[in-house]
Scaffold this motif. Structure first.
Motif, PDB file in Angstrom:
ATOM      1  N   MET A 306      93.928  45.991  30.288  1.00  0.00           N
ATOM      2  CA  MET A 306      94.617  45.115  31.069  1.00  0.00           C
ATOM      3  C   MET A 306      93.923  43.847  31.447  1.00  0.00           C
ATOM      4  SD  MET A 306      97.433  46.448  31.667  1.00  0.00           S
ATOM      5  CE  MET A 306      98.226  45.540  32.806  1.00  0.00           C
ATOM      6  N   TRP A 333     101.924  42.185  34.008  1.00  0.00           N
ATOM      7  CA  TRP A 333     100.725  42.165  35.041  1.00  0.00           C
ATOM      8  C   TRP A 333     101.467  42.784  36.276  1.00  0.00           C
ATOM      9  CZ3 TRP A 333      95.899  42.704  34.723  1.00  0.00           C
ATOM     10  CH2 TRP A 333      95.113  42.473  36.088  1.00  0.00           C
ATOM     11  N   HIS A 336     102.033  46.205  36.732  1.00  0.00           N
ATOM     12  CA  HIS A 336     100.627  46.846  37.135  1.00  0.00           C
ATOM     13  C   HIS A 336     100.246  46.770  38.215  1.00  0.00           C
ATOM     14  CE1 HIS A 336      96.558  48.095  35.987  1.00  0.00           C
ATOM     15  NE2 HIS A 336      96.143  47.366  36.586  1.00  0.00           N
ATOM     16  N   ARG A 379     102.588  56.058  30.880  1.00  0.00           N
ATOM     17  CA  ARG A 379     101.572  56.218  31.684  1.00  0.00           C
ATOM     18  C   ARG A 379     101.364  57.943  31.972  1.00  0.00           C
ATOM     19  NH1 ARG A 379     103.955  52.028  36.414  1.00  0.00           N
ATOM     20  NH2 ARG A 379     102.969  50.322  35.579  1.00  0.00           N
TER      21      ARG A 379
END
Length: 379
Positions: A306, A333, A336, A379
């Motif tokens: 990230m 992003w 996230h 995930r």
């Protein structure tokens, strides 16, 4: 019986006739049957194959099948042996241009004009050089000169349409391309201009038909391969698009847009390593191109890196705030960071506005869902 079939019958009865062999190879090249041309060449007696006229045509077959180095070598040997002509110089310059030796091609064209005079064929080569250097005004001016020398010259006509397209005049380009194709339905550059203009206005059926027709005659056409790959992507046929885009990238290794399209397809198929390689290849061509930074940022984020992805995203958006891949990275992003609704809205907007040329809202939603499912699955 076609002309080439008749000539083949005559040559079988008189295999040592070099002029008949030249006529047969010319007919096969005109018909676009490069496989049969290569086969006919291989079947000639050594004494005939060694003749200058046959060797010249062997080089033309090599040009047509993408073996540019062999073509240039054969033609250079002919020139060294005293066989000089405008056609040989033209084909040497064309081989050099196909090998991205632009300065060498320009020098060969200039020498050919000095030695043999201006011709429509040499004007077209000068225009191709200008197009490779993105000097569209110069290319169009030279093509107008070629058409003044030979009105209706199909290659100059089709290339003029393609130059207009690349100069940002798609409507004018398509009109000219369609006019050319009405009399010359297999003209390569006119097919490319018509297909690409159709793709840009989201007429996927017309674009696919023209790209496929181009590839029937010119199977190594990088722009047709790339365009067909993008058409198949728009149809959601990602697996079918992949070989087209890979071949296009091999044929046009300096074409950033093809690497981006390939990288996008690989992302949608979950091939992060492949996508990273494709965007890296694009980055190596131009390190200041925002879409390449954004693509690498997307890959990094989907791979869980990230911080690296955020840095790449910010570089992309500094270079171009409207960069599609940079905004796509921003949506990841935001996801996230927990802003799932905002991320979904931004991603759908990016898809609609041009992450893929001509994508419909429904296609955008379908692809958005596919990407989001991949994010959650990882995930």
């Amino acid at each position: 019986m076609s002309q080439s079939e008749r000539l083949g019958t005559y040559l079988a009865q008189d295999p040592g006739n070099g002029q008949l062999a030249c006529d047969l190879l010319d007919a096969l090249l005109a018909e676009g049957d490069f496989r049969r041309a290569a086969s006919a060449l291989q079947g000639l007696p050594d004494s005939v194959a060694a003749q200058p006229g046959i060797r010249f045509r062997a080089a033309r077959i090599a040009l047509a099948t993408g073996d540019y180095g062999d073509a240039e070598e054969t033609l250079a040997r002919l020139r060294e042996q005293g066989h000089r002509s405008a056609a040989i110089e033209h084909d040497i310059a064309f081989a050099q241009l196909c090998r991205h030796r632009i300065d060498a091609a320009r020098a060969t064209v200039d020498a050919a004009v000095a030695g043999f005079g201006t011709s429509p064929e040499l004007c077209v080569l000068s225009a191709r050089i200008a197009l490779m250097e993105q000097d569209y005004a110069q290319a169009i001016a030279v093509l107008e000169k070629a058409l003044a020398l030979e009105p209706g010259y199909p290659v100059a006509w089709g290339l003029h349409a393609l130059a207009l397209l690349d100069a940002g005049e798609p409507e004018q380009a398509e009109r000219m391309a369609r006019a050319c194709l009405s009399g010359h339905p297999d003209q390569h550059e006119a097919l490319l201009a018509a297909a690409t203009a159709a793709l840009w206005r989201n007429d996927v059926d017309a674009a696919e038909a023209d790209y496929r027709r181009a590839l029937q005659r010119f199977p190594n056409s990088g722009r047709a391969l790339s365009g067909l790959g993008q058409v198949l992507m728009l149809r959601g046929q990602l697996q079918a698009a992949m070989p087209q885009l890979r071949r296009a990238a091999e044929t046009m290794p300096e074409h950033i847009g093809t690497w981006h399209a390939l990288g996008w397809a690989q992302l949608l198929l979950g091939d992060l390593a492949g996508a990273e390689n494709s965007y890296a290849r694009a980055y190596d061509i131009d390190r200041n191109f925002a879409e390449s930074h954004g693509g690498l940022a997307v890959v990094a984020m989907l791979a869980g890196r990230m911080e690296e992805g955020e840095a790449g995203m910010r570089r992309a958006l500094r270079l171009d705030p409207n960069c599609s891949s940079g905004r796509f990275a921003k949506s990841l992003w935001m996801e996230h960071d927990g802003d799932e609704e905002g991320a979904a809205q931004l991603l759908a907007q990016v898809m609609r506005e041009g992450a893929m040329p001509g994508a419909t809202p429904e296609q955008a939603r379908t692809l958005s869902r596919g990407i989001r499912e991949r994010i959650h699955a990882g995930r």
